[in-house]
Design an enzyme around this catalytic site. Structure first.
Site, PDB file in Angstrom:
ATOM      1  N   GLY A   1      -2.572  46.556 148.535  1.00 26.65           N
ATOM      2  CA  GLY A   1      -2.240  46.121 149.898  1.00 26.65           C
ATOM      3  C   GLY A   1      -3.080  46.827 150.945  1.00 26.65           C
ATOM      4  O   GLY A   1      -3.538  46.221 151.916  1.00 26.65           O
TER       5      GLY A   1
ATOM      6  N   ARG B   1      -3.633  56.552 138.814  1.00 27.51           N
ATOM      7  CA  ARG B   1      -3.353  57.130 140.131  1.00 27.51           C
ATOM      8  C   ARG B   1      -3.123  58.644 140.061  1.00 27.51           C
ATOM      9  O   ARG B   1      -3.441  59.360 141.004  1.00 27.51           O
ATOM     10  CB  ARG B   1      -2.145  56.434 140.769  1.00 27.51           C
ATOM     11  CG  ARG B   1      -2.491  55.033 141.245  1.00 27.51           C
ATOM     12  CD  ARG B   1      -1.302  54.300 141.797  1.00 27.51           C
ATOM     13  NE  ARG B   1      -1.716  53.084 142.484  1.00 27.51           N
ATOM     14  CZ  ARG B   1      -0.882  52.235 143.055  1.00 27.51           C
ATOM     15  NH1 ARG B   1       0.408  52.470 143.038  1.00 27.51           N
ATOM     16  NH2 ARG B   1      -1.338  51.159 143.655  1.00 27.51           N
TER      17      ARG B   1
ATOM     18  N   GLY C   1      -4.936  45.057 142.807  1.00 28.92           N
ATOM     19  CA  GLY C   1      -4.428  45.340 141.466  1.00 28.92           C
ATOM     20  C   GLY C   1      -5.013  44.501 140.354  1.00 28.92           C
ATOM     21  O   GLY C   1      -5.467  45.025 139.340  1.00 28.92           O
TER      22      GLY C   1
ATOM     23  N   LYS D   1      -3.161  32.626 146.376  1.00 27.54           N
ATOM     24  CA  LYS D   1      -2.875  32.003 147.671  1.00 27.54           C
ATOM     25  C   LYS D   1      -3.924  32.258 148.742  1.00 27.54           C
ATOM     26  O   LYS D   1      -4.338  33.389 148.959  1.00 27.54           O
ATOM     27  CB  LYS D   1      -1.529  32.522 148.187  1.00 27.54           C
ATOM     28  CG  LYS D   1      -0.340  32.125 147.323  1.00 27.54           C
ATOM     29  CD  LYS D   1       0.938  32.723 147.879  1.00 27.54           C
ATOM     30  CE  LYS D   1       2.169  32.198 147.154  1.00 27.54           C
ATOM     31  NZ  LYS D   1       3.387  32.770 147.728  1.00 27.54           N
TER      32      LYS D   1
END
Length: 390
Positions: free
Chosen positions: A370, A36, A347, A197
């Site tokens: 996200g 990053r 990620g 999920k």
């Protein structure tokens, strides 16, 4: 992209507040994965070429509005200085006299990194007073933190109300790929979705069903789809409260959702567990699915061969365990071998593509998990919405 970028504004000799995403692993004062930090360099170098003075803000971890030394950005200032081969000054607060004094003393061509914005509770609350104080340090605001663009915080949304606000090069690149490449994707457009999920990806699947030609499902989320089809899953991870949703998605998908045809099962959730490959529906009692099987990898690779646009979010199995990483790495190899515009978001998928040594074989690796998920859902991100329109 209809938002202003660095090329749309005069930056010569100005003080620039730059929101970067330096939320990176730091252990014992040492910087870990620096992806990053490196991703921010093109913007920082361009601004320095404009004789600008740079005031950088970022959060790190979850200090919950309190000053906690283990979440200090001080090690990042030193690390960034080595990368840009110039000293990076550090202010041990992002607000108050410390920040004001350091910012007003800053000269053209110098860099100042402010302490963790999340040491103040006002950051996550998008407190107007905090935003105004941060904005008072500079003449222009540049947002280059895609990783927090889905959060409405003081340092990315609040400050944009007080200063001319534009996107940095990293943010512009993320929008180009995750926004434009998906909105106007060249067909065939194939999405690969994994992870544990289904509930985390309902919005993504619903949005992508309208845009893609096929969606390849893997990871723990596939188990819930299998259960929805009536297969016995034994000890495999299944989201009981998402089974009805999985049924609806399968019906709605008109055959676009592709599920694994074989799986790798284990007799325990450990690295040393016994494993074997079985067809779907052949999971014995006491065993659990931990990866997609070789026939699935081959079938998915065949589909990916002819794709022109690929988006991948989420691993195919428990790739932290070498025995159950073959599915994820096999799919990574197929993505890398294709001629498609390939976009990796999230990620774990990013970690997997890098671990497979294929990071330079894909078109774009997103810096925001996200944020990239919410863009794939078709949501408008507050950090982007706050920037000036062209």
């Amino acid at each position: 992209m209809n938002k202003k970028t660095l090329n749309d504004i005069d930056l010569k000799g100005k003080k620039i507040l730059v929101r970067v995403d330096f939320n990176i692993p730091i252990k014992n004062g040492e910087v870990g994965d620096d992806t990053r930090i490196r991703a921010a360099l093109p913007t920082l170098k361009y601004l320095l070429e404009q004789d600008a003075a740079l005031i950088l803000t970022s959060h790190l971890g979850r200090p919950k509005g309190e000053t906690k030394p283990e979440f200090s950005l001080a090690p990042v200032a030193k690390y960034l200085g080595d990368l840009v081969q110039a000293p990076v000054k550090f202010a041990n607060d992002c607000l108050g006299e410390v920040a004001q004094t350091a910012a007003s003393a800053l000269k053209a061509g110098e860099i100042l990194l402010l302490e963790n914005t999340r040491f103040h509770a006002g950051e996550k609350k998008n407190d107007p007073a905090m935003a105004k104080e941060l904005a008072s340090l500079a003449d222009v605001f540049v947002n280059d933190a895609f990783g927090t663009a889905h959060r409405a915080h003081a340092s990315n949304v609040g400050v944009a109300e007080h200063l001319p606000a534009v996107a940095g090069f990293l943010l512009e690149k993320e929008l180009k790929y995750l926004g434009e490449a998906i909105a106007n994707a060249e067909k065939p457009f194939v999405a690969i979705l994994g992870g544990a999920k289904v509930s985390d990806k309902i919005g993504v699947i619903t949005n992508l069903l309208e845009k893609t030609d096929q969606i390849l499902i893997g990871g723990g989320m596939a188990n819930t789809f299998f259960k929805a089809q009536g297969f016995e899953m034994a000890d495999s991870l299944v989201e009981a409260d998402a089974i009805e949703t999985a049924k609806e998605l399968l019906t709605k998908s008109s055959g676009k959702l592709q599920l694994p045809v074989d799986v790798v099962i284990a007799d325990d959730f450990t690295e040393q567990a016994q494993s074997k490959v079985v067809p779907i529906g052949d999971v014995p009692a006491g065993w659990r699915i931990l990866d997609v099987g070789p026939a699935t990898v081959a079938a998915y690779a065949d589909i990916l061969k002819s794709a022109k646009t690929i988006v991948w979010n989420g691993p195919m199995g428990v790739f932290e365990f070498p025995e159950f990483a073959k599915g994820t790495f096999g799919v990574a190899a197929a993505v890398a071998a294709s001629d498609a515009v390939s976009i990796i978001g999230g990620g774990d998928s990013v970690a997997a593509i890098k671990e497979a040594g294929l990071g330079d074989k894909v078109s774009h690796i997103s810096t925001g998990g996200g944020a990239s998920l919410e863009m794939l859902e078709g949501k408008i991100l507050p950090g982007l919405a706050a920037l000036a329109d062209k």
